[in-house]
Every structure is written in C-alpha cells, then in structure tokens.
Design an enzyme around this catalytic site. Structure first.
Site, PDB file in Angstrom:
ATOM      1  N   CYS A   1      -1.956  -5.306 -11.286  1.00 49.58           N
ATOM      2  CA  CYS A   1      -1.786  -5.453 -12.708  1.00 49.58           C
ATOM      3  C   CYS A   1      -1.615  -6.489 -13.490  1.00 49.58           C
ATOM      4  O   CYS A   1      -2.319  -7.694 -12.757  1.00 49.58           O
ATOM      5  CB  CYS A   1      -0.312  -4.249 -12.936  1.00 49.58           C
TER       6      CYS A   1
ATOM      7  N   LEU B   1      -2.093  -0.941 -13.144  1.00 52.38           N
ATOM      8  CA  LEU B   1      -3.083  -0.053 -13.057  1.00 52.38           C
ATOM      9  C   LEU B   1      -2.064   0.693 -12.170  1.00 52.38           C
ATOM     10  O   LEU B   1      -2.119   0.746 -10.829  1.00 52.38           O
ATOM     11  CB  LEU B   1      -3.756  -1.062 -12.924  1.00 52.38           C
TER      12      LEU B   1
ATOM     13  N   ILE C   1      -1.314   3.045  -8.830  1.00 49.69           N
ATOM     14  CA  ILE C   1      -1.562   3.091  -7.312  1.00 49.69           C
ATOM     15  C   ILE C   1      -0.986   3.790  -6.954  1.00 49.69           C
ATOM     16  O   ILE C   1      -0.934   4.653  -5.956  1.00 49.69           O
ATOM     17  CB  ILE C   1      -1.726   1.298  -7.089  1.00 49.69           C
ATOM     18  N   ILE C   2       0.458   3.577  -7.343  1.00 53.45           N
ATOM     19  CA  ILE C   2       1.481   4.260  -6.530  1.00 53.45           C
ATOM     20  C   ILE C   2       2.900   5.317  -6.925  1.00 53.45           C
ATOM     21  O   ILE C   2       2.716   3.949  -8.382  1.00 53.45           O
ATOM     22  CB  ILE C   2       2.305   3.956  -5.805  1.00 53.45           C
TER      23      ILE C   2
ATOM     24  N   GLY D   1       1.097  -6.316  -8.419  1.00 54.88           N
ATOM     25  CA  GLY D   1       0.457  -5.649  -6.823  1.00 54.88           C
ATOM     26  C   GLY D   1       1.312  -4.930  -6.192  1.00 54.88           C
ATOM     27  O   GLY D   1       1.228  -3.827  -6.423  1.00 54.88           O
TER      28      GLY D   1
END
Length: 398
Positions: free
Chosen positions: A2, A47, A49-50, A71
């Site tokens: 990110c 971004l 991801i989770i 992160g």
C-alpha cells in the site's frame, strides 16, 4: 504493498493530500482515502489483501487515534482474540484494525507483540502527537522531511514531491559517492537531499514541532541447539510457521522460484501447507546462459506440486524499453541489472492475477551464503569473537 503519506504541523491542505495519494496509485490500485483535522492529515492508497471489503479501507479511526498502515501483521488473528478478551470490539476482518486497537491497548508496547512487515503513521489527536514506525528490518519504506509548515512523510519520495516539487532534490554528494565507489547512503540519509528514511526497528514521534527518532528493538542472542539435527528440526519448525502465517490472504499467493535452496524450501512448504490452493510460481530464465536455473526450478516446481510454473524471459532490448518505468519504481540508483529480472517477475505475477509473492530474498545474508557475511557477523559480535575466530582459523603451511 500500500502507500501511506501525510503532513503534520499547520492545517493540512486537502488537495495536497489528494495529490500525495494520487502519486502512489502504483502502490495501491484498489482504493484511496484521505483524512485531516486542524493539525495533521493522512493519505492512503490500498492494495487489498486481507478483508477485501471497503470497511477495511484507510485511514482507520478509533476515538482520538487515526491510522494509515502499509504492510501486513501476520499474527493479527491471535492478537485480535487477545484484544477481544481485553474488551475490544471489531467491525472488520482486517489486520489494520487490529494494529489500531493494539496501539490503543498497549501504546508503543504493541510493537513488541507484532509479527509482520510494516510502516505506519498514527496521529493521536488527544495529545497532538504523530508516531511513525517501521518493522525490525524496514521491509516497508517510510520517508520523512521537514517542511515550512512542519513535517511530511510518505512511502515514496514522489509523494513528497507531489506535496512540494522543491522537496527531494538530488543529494550531489551521495550521487558522487555512488558513481565513484558504488556506495549507498547510510540510513537515515537518502539520495534526496533533506529527505530521510526511517531505519528498521525505529520509531519517530512529532509533537509540538519536535521530532525525536529512536530504536525500539535490537537483535538479541538466542540459545543455539547443540546438534545439527536439533538445529535442522528447529529451523524447519520456524520456517513452517513463518510460511503458514504468510499464507493468510484473501487473494492469490505465489512464489518467486529460482533454482536455489531458499526459494525451493518456501515453494515446497507452500505446497505442504496449502495443497488445495491454485499455486503459481514464477522463474526468470535466460536461454543459452550457462548458469540459467530453469531446469532446477522446474524440478522443484514439479516436486512442490506447483500448478502453474511461469517462465519470465527478460532480455537486454526489453531492459532499454522498460528503463524509464524501472527507474521510476526504484526511485534510487541501483548497482546492477539483476534487479530488472526481479522487477519482471513481479510484473508477470501481477499480469497473472497474483497479488502476493513469497520468495527467498535475504536468505544468503541470513545463512551466510555470501563469504562477506562471515566478516560482518564476526564484526557485529565484538573484538573477542574476532580474536577467537582468528585463533581457530586454518593456517597456511606454504
């Protein structure tokens, strides 16, 4: 990855925050957010991801605390359960919210509990304090610079320049040292004049115009197994746990696979831990090069039950075509072209729809794959260790 950015000092300029976020769209194509009060402003590119839902979009807020975070906190599931036991309620399934609640519960002590790679900025409006922090090895970059209004920070220097084009002018001395002897600036210095990079395991706080930077973690000695078999078993346990945690993802995870031991171990563990997943591996190959590792990588991929093994074929002519984008993404000078192969592998992964990549970067430094690492390890152990090593070193009889 990110992108995070922001300013602190006087009242932020909302269009400037939007420009900073826009300058990091390559880091986060899945969303953008900004926030500000009278003294601080935060900008973010996501971004996902989770927890792909928009509820995990940033900045995140909890009372007077406001967070942007780049992160992944690998042990967020365990931390969330611990925090729930302490009375915290959660509205997302993401790791960012866990980090925010952990800070609310433990303050700086939360850093001792985190297992992850991260760079984050947290504004505490209650005491008008900005905190910047990086993971122990600075896997995620975080730059900061003093400004006329106070201070600015960002994941990329270009985001700082989006705030003010005068920021980040090249440091001629650093460039000269690099061109002459290949020397990289010693952190916190960078190639960009007044811009500093927060080193790994460091915490920076800004309050009332005062910036303080300190280390919050140091490597420590650990008990070493007495036998090779015990050491191998412990290494296997730790590697397995490390890969298991990094497979926590709501998007596709792939591996960067060479013919070496490091990436082979990771690819094999992924196959053991996630046998039901559609697994991708990506290998840079150079036809006709005597040290091309495709054959080894292909054998590893078959043994690890990789479903799709992608061959990436960087070429010299393509490097010239891609040079502008490569330099833009790196932002700093680099000493060789091997980084281009890795850049192409990551581009191939993105084109294949793989968002997260696990690889063996850093293993040669950690396990002394490079001869120079022995000297660095001895030097870090102090003069007595150097003396002992010299006493036991093989002696030439020639």
């Amino acid at each position: 990855m990110c992108g995070i950015a922001g300013t602190v000092g006087t009242r932020p300029d909302p269009p400037a925050l939007a420009r900073m976020a826009g300058a990091m769209v390559h880091r986060g194509p899945d969303g953008e957010g900004t926030w500000h009060d009278d003294r601080a402003g935060l900008a973010f590119r996501r971004l996902a991801i989770i927890d792909l839902h928009e509820r995990s979009s940033q900045p995140l807020h909890l009372g007077p605390l406001h967070l942007v975070f780049n992160g992944e906190i690998y042990n967020y599931v365990e931390l969330r359960e611990e925090l729930r036991g302490a009375g915290h309620d959660f509205v997302t399934e993401g790791d960012g919210e866990v980090l925010l609640h952990a800070w609310a519960q433990w303050g700086e002590g939360a850093l001792d509990r985190l297992n992850g790679m991260f760079a984050f900025a947290l504004w505490d409006a209650g005491c008008a304090r900005l905190t910047l922090a990086t993971d122990p090895f600075a896997e995620k970059p975080l730059f900061h610079v003093r400004t006329a209004a106070g201070m600015a920070f960002a994941s990329d220097v270009r985001a700082l320049r989006a705030l003010d084009p005068a920021l980040g002018a090249p440091d001629q001395t650093a460039l000269g040292d690099f061109v002459a002897i290949g020397a990289m600036p010693a952190l916190p210095a960078t190639f960009f004049g007044s811009v500093s990079r927060l080193p790994g395991a460091h915490l920076a706080t800004w309050q009332d115009g005062d910036l303080r930077v300190r280390r919050y973690w140091d490597p420590r000695r650990v008990a070493v197994p007495h036998s090779v078999d015990d050491a191998a078993a412990e290494l296997r346990r730790r590697m397995t746990e490390s890969v298991r945690l990094r497979l926590r993802s709501d998007v596709a995870v792939g591996t960067s696979l060479s013919g070496g031991v490091d990436s082979a171990v990771i690819a094999t563990l992924v196959g053991d831990l996630a046998p039901e997943g559609a697994r991708h591996a990506f290998t840079a190959t150079f036809a006709g090069f005597e040290r091309d590792e495709w054959g080894y990588a292909q054998g590893i991929a078959e043994a690890a039950r990789v479903e799709r093994h992608h061959a990436v074929r960087p070429a010299g002519a393509e490097l010239l075509d891609d040079l502008t984008l490569l330099v833009r993404d790196q932002e700093e000078p680099f000493p060789g072209t091997s980084i281009y192969a890795q850049w192409r592998v990551m581009r191939a992964a993105r084109e294949a729809g793989v968002t997260v990549m696990l690889d063996g970067q850093g293993a040669d430094e950690l396990f002394a794959g490079y001869p120079m690492v022995f000297g660095e390890a001895l030097a870090s152990s102090g003069p007595r260790a150097v003396a002992r090593a010299l006493r036991h070193a093989p002696r030439s009889t020639a």
